[in-house]
Design a protein around this motif. Sequence first.
Motif, PDB file in Angstrom:
ATOM      1  N   VAL A 709      36.923  16.802  33.844  1.00 40.24           N
ATOM      2  CA  VAL A 709      37.091  16.038  32.612  1.00 40.24           C
ATOM      3  C   VAL A 709      37.937  14.805  32.918  1.00 40.24           C
ATOM      4  O   VAL A 709      39.051  14.929  33.460  1.00 40.24           O
ATOM      5  CB  VAL A 709      37.765  16.880  31.511  1.00 40.24           C
ATOM      6  CG1 VAL A 709      37.959  16.043  30.251  1.00 40.24           C
ATOM      7  CG2 VAL A 709      36.935  18.118  31.210  1.00 40.24           C
ATOM      8  N   ASN A 710      37.413  13.627  32.594  1.00 35.90           N
ATOM      9  CA  ASN A 710      38.096  12.358  32.852  1.00 35.90           C
ATOM     10  C   ASN A 710      38.140  11.529  31.575  1.00 35.90           C
ATOM     11  O   ASN A 710      37.319  11.713  30.669  1.00 35.90           O
ATOM     12  CB  ASN A 710      37.372  11.558  33.944  1.00 35.90           C
ATOM     13  CG  ASN A 710      37.244  12.322  35.252  1.00 35.90           C
ATOM     14  OD1 ASN A 710      38.048  13.195  35.555  1.00 35.90           O
ATOM     15  ND2 ASN A 710      36.231  11.994  36.027  1.00 35.90           N
ATOM     16  N   PHE A 711      39.091  10.592  31.518  1.00 34.95           N
ATOM     17  CA  PHE A 711      39.126   9.668  30.388  1.00 34.95           C
ATOM     18  C   PHE A 711      39.651   8.317  30.855  1.00 34.95           C
ATOM     19  O   PHE A 711      40.289   8.201  31.906  1.00 34.95           O
ATOM     20  CB  PHE A 711      40.008  10.207  29.254  1.00 34.95           C
ATOM     21  CG  PHE A 711      41.474   9.882  29.428  1.00 34.95           C
ATOM     22  CD1 PHE A 711      42.045   8.762  28.826  1.00 34.95           C
ATOM     23  CD2 PHE A 711      42.293  10.691  30.214  1.00 34.95           C
ATOM     24  CE1 PHE A 711      43.390   8.464  29.002  1.00 34.95           C
ATOM     25  CE2 PHE A 711      43.634  10.404  30.391  1.00 34.95           C
ATOM     26  CZ  PHE A 711      44.193   9.290  29.773  1.00 34.95           C
ATOM     27  N   GLN A 712      39.371   7.298  30.052  1.00 33.62           N
ATOM     28  CA  GLN A 712      39.939   5.970  30.273  1.00 33.62           C
ATOM     29  C   GLN A 712      40.007   5.239  28.948  1.00 33.62           C
ATOM     30  O   GLN A 712      39.035   5.232  28.185  1.00 33.62           O
ATOM     31  CB  GLN A 712      39.111   5.169  31.281  1.00 33.62           C
ATOM     32  CG  GLN A 712      39.697   3.786  31.558  1.00 33.62           C
ATOM     33  CD  GLN A 712      39.029   3.103  32.751  1.00 33.62           C
ATOM     34  OE1 GLN A 712      38.757   3.744  33.761  1.00 33.62           O
ATOM     35  NE2 GLN A 712      38.763   1.821  32.629  1.00 33.62           N
ATOM     36  N   VAL A 713      41.161   4.647  28.659  1.00 36.78           N
ATOM     37  CA  VAL A 713      41.363   3.843  27.449  1.00 36.78           C
ATOM     38  C   VAL A 713      41.860   2.478  27.883  1.00 36.78           C
ATOM     39  O   VAL A 713      42.805   2.372  28.685  1.00 36.78           O
ATOM     40  CB  VAL A 713      42.376   4.502  26.500  1.00 36.78           C
ATOM     41  CG1 VAL A 713      42.611   3.614  25.277  1.00 36.78           C
ATOM     42  CG2 VAL A 713      41.904   5.882  26.068  1.00 36.78           C
ATOM     43  N   SER A 714      41.231   1.408  27.380  1.00 37.18           N
ATOM     44  CA  SER A 714      41.649   0.048  27.733  1.00 37.18           C
ATOM     45  C   SER A 714      41.717  -0.816  26.480  1.00 37.18           C
ATOM     46  O   SER A 714      41.057  -0.536  25.470  1.00 37.18           O
ATOM     47  CB  SER A 714      40.678  -0.564  28.751  1.00 37.18           C
ATOM     48  OG  SER A 714      39.384  -0.703  28.199  1.00 37.18           O
ATOM     49  N   ARG A 715      42.507  -1.869  26.591  1.00 40.06           N
ATOM     50  CA  ARG A 715      42.700  -2.789  25.464  1.00 40.06           C
ATOM     51  C   ARG A 715      42.765  -4.213  25.999  1.00 40.06           C
ATOM     52  O   ARG A 715      43.543  -4.504  26.910  1.00 40.06           O
ATOM     53  CB  ARG A 715      43.990  -2.447  24.717  1.00 40.06           C
ATOM     54  CG  ARG A 715      44.436  -3.446  23.669  1.00 40.06           C
ATOM     55  CD  ARG A 715      43.502  -3.499  22.494  1.00 40.06           C
ATOM     56  NE  ARG A 715      44.110  -4.137  21.348  1.00 40.06           N
ATOM     57  CZ  ARG A 715      43.447  -4.895  20.478  1.00 40.06           C
ATOM     58  NH1 ARG A 715      42.149  -5.091  20.644  1.00 40.06           N
ATOM     59  NH2 ARG A 715      44.055  -5.438  19.447  1.00 40.06           N
ATOM     60  N   ILE A 731      44.901   2.877  30.671  1.00 34.53           N
ATOM     61  CA  ILE A 731      45.406   4.133  31.215  1.00 34.53           C
ATOM     62  C   ILE A 731      44.200   5.042  31.428  1.00 34.53           C
ATOM     63  O   ILE A 731      43.287   5.064  30.602  1.00 34.53           O
ATOM     64  CB  ILE A 731      46.450   4.806  30.298  1.00 34.53           C
ATOM     65  CG1 ILE A 731      46.944   6.114  30.930  1.00 34.53           C
ATOM     66  CG2 ILE A 731      45.890   5.046  28.911  1.00 34.53           C
ATOM     67  CD1 ILE A 731      48.117   6.742  30.192  1.00 34.53           C
ATOM     68  N   SER A 732      44.184   5.744  32.529  1.00 31.56           N
ATOM     69  CA  SER A 732      43.048   6.617  32.829  1.00 31.56           C
ATOM     70  C   SER A 732      43.574   7.921  33.403  1.00 31.56           C
ATOM     71  O   SER A 732      44.688   7.994  33.944  1.00 31.56           O
ATOM     72  CB  SER A 732      42.095   5.949  33.817  1.00 31.56           C
ATOM     73  OG  SER A 732      42.750   5.707  35.054  1.00 31.56           O
ATOM     74  N   GLY A 733      42.765   8.942  33.292  1.00 30.95           N
ATOM     75  CA  GLY A 733      43.125  10.249  33.827  1.00 30.95           C
ATOM     76  C   GLY A 733      41.911  10.931  34.428  1.00 30.95           C
ATOM     77  O   GLY A 733      40.788  10.783  33.934  1.00 30.95           O
ATOM     78  N   GLY A 756      44.189  17.241  42.181  1.00 28.68           N
ATOM     79  CA  GLY A 756      44.436  17.782  40.853  1.00 28.68           C
ATOM     80  C   GLY A 756      44.574  16.681  39.820  1.00 28.68           C
ATOM     81  O   GLY A 756      44.193  15.532  40.039  1.00 28.68           O
ATOM     82  N   ARG A 757      45.136  17.037  38.681  1.00 29.67           N
ATOM     83  CA  ARG A 757      45.261  16.091  37.570  1.00 29.67           C
ATOM     84  C   ARG A 757      45.980  14.820  38.031  1.00 29.67           C
ATOM     85  O   ARG A 757      47.037  14.877  38.655  1.00 29.67           O
ATOM     86  CB  ARG A 757      46.016  16.747  36.426  1.00 29.67           C
ATOM     87  CG  ARG A 757      46.132  15.889  35.176  1.00 29.67           C
ATOM     88  CD  ARG A 757      46.983  16.561  34.112  1.00 29.67           C
ATOM     89  NE  ARG A 757      46.378  17.816  33.653  1.00 29.67           N
ATOM     90  CZ  ARG A 757      46.935  19.011  33.820  1.00 29.67           C
ATOM     91  NH1 ARG A 757      48.106  19.131  34.448  1.00 29.67           N
ATOM     92  NH2 ARG A 757      46.330  20.090  33.373  1.00 29.67           N
ATOM     93  N   GLY A 758      45.398  13.668  37.713  1.00 31.29           N
ATOM     94  CA  GLY A 758      45.990  12.399  38.121  1.00 31.29           C
ATOM     95  C   GLY A 758      45.833  11.357  37.034  1.00 31.29           C
ATOM     96  O   GLY A 758      44.929  11.426  36.185  1.00 31.29           O
ATOM     97  N   PHE A 759      46.731  10.375  37.053  1.00 32.56           N
ATOM     98  CA  PHE A 759      46.712   9.298  36.069  1.00 32.56           C
ATOM     99  C   PHE A 759      46.920   7.964  36.775  1.00 32.56           C
ATOM    100  O   PHE A 759      47.494   7.898  37.865  1.00 32.56           O
ATOM    101  CB  PHE A 759      47.810   9.493  35.014  1.00 32.56           C
ATOM    102  CG  PHE A 759      47.654  10.749  34.204  1.00 32.56           C
ATOM    103  CD1 PHE A 759      46.836  10.775  33.086  1.00 32.56           C
ATOM    104  CD2 PHE A 759      48.315  11.911  34.587  1.00 32.56           C
ATOM    105  CE1 PHE A 759      46.690  11.945  32.348  1.00 32.56           C
ATOM    106  CE2 PHE A 759      48.171  13.074  33.858  1.00 32.56           C
ATOM    107  CZ  PHE A 759      47.359  13.090  32.728  1.00 32.56           C
ATOM    108  N   GLN A 760      46.444   6.933  36.109  1.00 28.27           N
ATOM    109  CA  GLN A 760      46.644   5.577  36.605  1.00 28.27           C
ATOM    110  C   GLN A 760      46.845   4.665  35.412  1.00 28.27           C
ATOM    111  O   GLN A 760      46.130   4.777  34.411  1.00 28.27           O
ATOM    112  CB  GLN A 760      45.431   5.123  37.430  1.00 28.27           C
ATOM    113  CG  GLN A 760      45.746   4.055  38.464  1.00 28.27           C
ATOM    114  CD  GLN A 760      44.530   3.703  39.299  1.00 28.27           C
ATOM    115  OE1 GLN A 760      43.488   3.330  38.768  1.00 28.27           O
ATOM    116  NE2 GLN A 760      44.647   3.813  40.609  1.00 28.27           N
TER     117      GLN A 760
END
Length: 767
Positions: A709-715, A731-733, A756-760
């Motif tokens: 499961v991944n996500f990304q939110v941008s503005r 921000i993404s995960g 494992g779980r990571g963020f950027q």
Amino acid sequence: MLSTSPLAYAAEDVTLQTIKVRADRPSSIDSVVLVENTQAQNRTLGGMLEHVSGVQSSAFGPNAGAPVIRSLSGSRVQILEDGQSILGMNALSGDINIPFDPLFARSVSVNKSSDSVRFGGNAIGGSVDVDSGLISRKMESKEKDLELVLRKGFNDADAQGLRMNFNDGTHFSTNLQMSFQKIGHYDIPGNSKAGVCNSQLFPSSGGVNSFLADSCQKEAKIQQVYNKASQPFIDQFMKENPDWADGDFSFYTNQPTSVWQRKTYVNPPNPAYVPGTPKTVQNKINKDVTPDYHGTLGNSHASNSHFAVGSTYFFDRGYVAVSLDTKNSDYGVPGFSMENKSFGANHDEGLPVGVVISQDKYALEATLRDPVAYMESAQLRVSRLNNTSGERLGAAKANDYRFDTSQAELLLAHRRAGPLSGLLGLSHQSRDITGSGPQLYLPDTRTASSALFVKESLDAGWATFDAGFRHEKVEHDIRQSGFKTSRNAKNAKLEDRSFSLNSYNLGASAKLGQLFGAKVRYASSERAPDVNELYASNRHYSIMTQEEGNQDLKAERARNTELTGLFANRGFQLSATGYVMKYENYLYLGHSGLQTANRLPLKYWKQTDTTVKGFEIDASQLIQLGGYGKLNLSAFADLVKNKADNPDKLRAHNDGAYLPNMPTNRYGANVLWENKGWKAKLSSTWYDKQKYLGKSVSEEVPLDGYTMVNFQVSRALQVPNSPFAGIDVFISGTNLLDEDARPHNSPLKYIAPLPGRGFQIGLSARL
């Protein structure tokens, strides 16, 4: 549109499939998936494309991943950048990554069908073409454009980059790119070695699963040990004369007295005696050759850098562009050691494996419109690629292989004659391979290929038909060097080989009413064996094999049939594709049933008839939300089987019907929301447990399925009274469920899970 635009959704970074109608792809049937580079966490080219149905990543650790198209990769999938091949050591050795800029590559075009007519035998399983963004093929809309990128990773890489374009608006446009990525190590949710490395090392049927032990980098064996509790008395004579003993069993007896040299000895009771226990018990030795890390993926560091400049001169009837590109990589291969040491060795002396890659590319591209009568355009591409890829054992060099490749291609597109359009192509490539270091498994060789091809398309309005043909000559010449084959080699003396290849394809697409469409495609393609398949010899540690080539191998031939059905109505779009690829003389590494030094399995390149078949389904629904933007819901599923046709007894016993490390079937879903500068993506892909298992004498052990499961939110922001034209923050995960994810097609699945779980978090600012 139905007949020419098959769709592929449910990918985080996949837009609608785009039909590229260019000089080199005139046919609407010859479609590709266009993957825009919008995903922040792209580590490898395979990782960028793994959400396209039918495409997975080889996942040789987090730092090396190549595209696997419908179970095919390596020398069967042509990798290109700006239309020129960049296949090198990455096609022959899985731990060598494809040099790739994850920050500034514009997009990647993926052709999942055989593309041999266009790009030769190495595209028998498809092609992947990276648009580097380095060449301006039309004048930029802005006179100056500067983009700065900053990213901070948490269990993900830090990255910095600069991209700049400056032009005079008329004739000259120049692009400059610089980027850097770095990470010290990746964290994982549990142990680096899979649970089956302990639970299934000793099957209930008895013995040791040697294939699993070697894949887990374990020292595993069973010792028969005397059971001191099996006999009721201690032999008094042996107790007094221990030098006479042959082992522990000599000190115990079933008799209360013993006679030695006419003297009777009274044997005392054995206090450890347990009635009815066997005389011997099994001692199962399970020892790690390489460390089993917890929480951290050992030797997973990575550092990449990229510098490039490209300049284009535009004139009335076309353009001429030149570019210089240099990429460097230094990374570890996690959980893996070249020294798969023999039993009883000191495994603490094992050294980690590192990879060092240095690549320089020089390219020229030119397009001329209306060059002569009856010709619509002429396009020329010329490049020189110098790639050195090396493996390191600790700080010491194990090997370096230098690939020096020169390429030239001329494409002539004729003027449209009624419904008929097409092109004629000429191409030539020469490649020199030079090796150095103590661990060499390939000789120095020169490979030259020349080809002539033609592609034509007929547009009848309600339907489109296309056809193509390619004739190619491939020659492998052995060069003088200090390379020596092993005593197990199939080849007594290395000899030059040449191959004459013919490939063709036929296709049609049609509209079936207002809502439906269909495509059918047939291709007959040939591929010449590559240098590793012909000439490899000695230990190839990155694939943990004593690899032996066979210079008597024949060319592969694949006959591919593909059928696609399409449906579209009110924002809903559906594409379903089924395919069958019948291979004659399919090349594979076959197990001999023996092991050589350091417990490496002895394998020979062999051939057998093989069938690859599967399906891909993509669906998407676009929903307009008025003032709340738009929502795109999509899903996909895919399955592929690669199975030998009527394998002989040796193949069936040693390798099974299916080869190991085949991609598993997947099911994915994706939600994309956009509104007034906001973008949010959430995706989930379930990887099923593999049902089609290969063998390496012992049967392959499947691992549990998992969900990514991944996500990304941008503005996108506009900052008043600032020099910036715009700022994008995001921000993404990745792996949000912190799953112990081990792709079945990864050669390292038993010893190195995905991170494992990571963020950027990051931003890009335009001036």
